[in-house]
Design an enzyme around this catalytic site. Sequence first.
Site, PDB file in Angstrom:
ATOM      1  N   ASP A  14       0.862  -1.180   0.000  1.00 22.93           N
ATOM      2  CA  ASP A  14       0.000   0.000   0.000  1.00 22.93           C
ATOM      3  C   ASP A  14       0.896   1.227   0.000  1.00 22.93           C
ATOM      4  O   ASP A  14       2.110   1.129   0.247  1.00 22.93           O
ATOM      5  CB  ASP A  14      -0.910  -0.015   1.235  1.00 22.93           C
ATOM      6  N   TYR A  46      -0.495   8.493  -2.096  1.00 21.45           N
ATOM      7  CA  TYR A  46      -0.609   8.358  -3.544  1.00 21.45           C
ATOM      8  C   TYR A  46      -1.700   9.261  -4.116  1.00 21.45           C
ATOM      9  O   TYR A  46      -1.764   9.450  -5.329  1.00 21.45           O
ATOM     10  CB  TYR A  46      -0.948   6.910  -3.920  1.00 21.45           C
ATOM     11  N   GLY A  47      -2.569   9.770  -3.259  1.00 24.86           N
ATOM     12  CA  GLY A  47      -3.761  10.461  -3.726  1.00 24.86           C
ATOM     13  C   GLY A  47      -3.506  11.657  -4.625  1.00 24.86           C
ATOM     14  O   GLY A  47      -4.325  11.988  -5.465  1.00 24.86           O
ATOM     15  N   ASN A  78      -6.629   1.205  -3.059  1.00 23.94           N
ATOM     16  CA  ASN A  78      -7.571   1.498  -4.132  1.00 23.94           C
ATOM     17  C   ASN A  78      -6.948   2.387  -5.196  1.00 23.94           C
ATOM     18  O   ASN A  78      -7.134   2.165  -6.401  1.00 23.94           O
ATOM     19  CB  ASN A  78      -8.825   2.160  -3.555  1.00 23.94           C
ATOM     20  N   THR A  79      -6.197   3.392  -4.770  1.00 19.42           N
ATOM     21  CA  THR A  79      -5.584   4.318  -5.717  1.00 19.42           C
ATOM     22  C   THR A  79      -4.573   3.600  -6.604  1.00 19.42           C
ATOM     23  O   THR A  79      -4.551   3.787  -7.828  1.00 19.42           O
ATOM     24  CB  THR A  79      -4.913   5.474  -4.966  1.00 19.42           C
ATOM     25  N   GLU A 155      -1.902   7.730   8.780  1.00 16.67           N
ATOM     26  CA  GLU A 155      -0.463   7.509   8.803  1.00 16.67           C
ATOM     27  C   GLU A 155       0.175   8.084  10.074  1.00 16.67           C
ATOM     28  O   GLU A 155       1.215   7.599  10.523  1.00 16.67           O
ATOM     29  CB  GLU A 155       0.191   8.128   7.569  1.00 16.67           C
ATOM     30  N   CYS A 187     -10.944   3.669   0.208  1.00 14.57           N
ATOM     31  CA  CYS A 187      -9.496   3.706   0.421  1.00 14.57           C
ATOM     32  C   CYS A 187      -9.207   2.772   1.580  1.00 14.57           C
ATOM     33  O   CYS A 187      -9.961   2.750   2.567  1.00 14.57           O
ATOM     34  CB  CYS A 187      -9.033   5.129   0.744  1.00 14.57           C
ATOM     35  N   THR A 188      -8.133   1.984   1.486  1.00 14.61           N
ATOM     36  CA  THR A 188      -7.871   0.993   2.533  1.00 14.61           C
ATOM     37  C   THR A 188      -7.465   1.630   3.860  1.00 14.61           C
ATOM     38  O   THR A 188      -7.474   0.959   4.895  1.00 14.61           O
ATOM     39  CB  THR A 188      -6.786  -0.002   2.087  1.00 14.61           C
ATOM     40  N   HIS A 189      -7.119   2.915   3.863  1.00 10.18           N
ATOM     41  CA  HIS A 189      -6.876   3.601   5.135  1.00 10.18           C
ATOM     42  C   HIS A 189      -8.177   3.850   5.904  1.00 10.18           C
ATOM     43  O   HIS A 189      -8.176   3.910   7.134  1.00 10.18           O
ATOM     44  CB  HIS A 189      -6.192   4.955   4.894  1.00 10.18           C
TER      45      HIS A 189
END
Length: 266
Positions: A14, A46-47, A78-79, A155, A187-189
């Site tokens: 990720d 990454y967004g 996802n991104t 994060e 989003c996996t976050h």
Amino acid sequence: MTDSPSMAPIGVFDSGLGGLSVLREIVAKRPDLPAIYVADSGHCPYGAKSADQIIERATAITDFLLGQGAQLIVVACNTATIAAVEYLRANYSVPFVGMEPAVKPAVAATRTGVIGVLATGAALAGDKLHRLIDRHRGEVRVITQPCPGLVEQVERGDLDGPETRALLTRYAEPLIAAGADTLVLGCTHYPFLRAALAEIAGPGITLLDTGEAVARRVASLLPAVPTADVRGPLRWYSTGDPAATAAVGGRLWGQAIKVDAMPEAP
């Protein structure tokens, strides 16, 4: 439990630590699988990156994971899935399992006929997510909401502080005011923010993510569990500060983890 003696590991990566929400579902379903997790924390988030930049990062991490013997790679972002998974599948022979926001189950679950999709700016800028929405929306109204700042909060390990709650309120309230009764965590976050978001959204709002579905897919692609008492070892890497990644990652994972630096190719 004993460690798995011979099975090749799976790789999971990720942009940072969000993919741990996917890894925990995989471990819950297939605890025998050895796994290597890479947090690309040195290049997170990454967004705001271009598709080419994300492909470059995904390629570097894939090369590292294959060098570690990975037999399958989960793009637990996802991104990155939207930007890079088609490229990865076209250029490597191992299976890749990507993320697909839970639009289809959300459309099936809504009672009001309105759903909201919370996602990163890069995910919403690409065509893949919008094709997914168009394929499944039917008569349902789908409202997309970019969520700058949420990845960074996770994060930092700030899952329910005032700044995080303010961001969640800013992004969720317009969707709910528009009639959405189902929110897709795109989003996996974001699953790490589920508790705070559920409090803000209220009991009438359903929150959906796809971590469990990805775990089912991984399990279907690999051999059956050999014995019930085998526990696959987990290894952790970061492209950022390993100590910082371990500190926040351990909190998200629920126990202390040891993180090594992922070497970058020259």
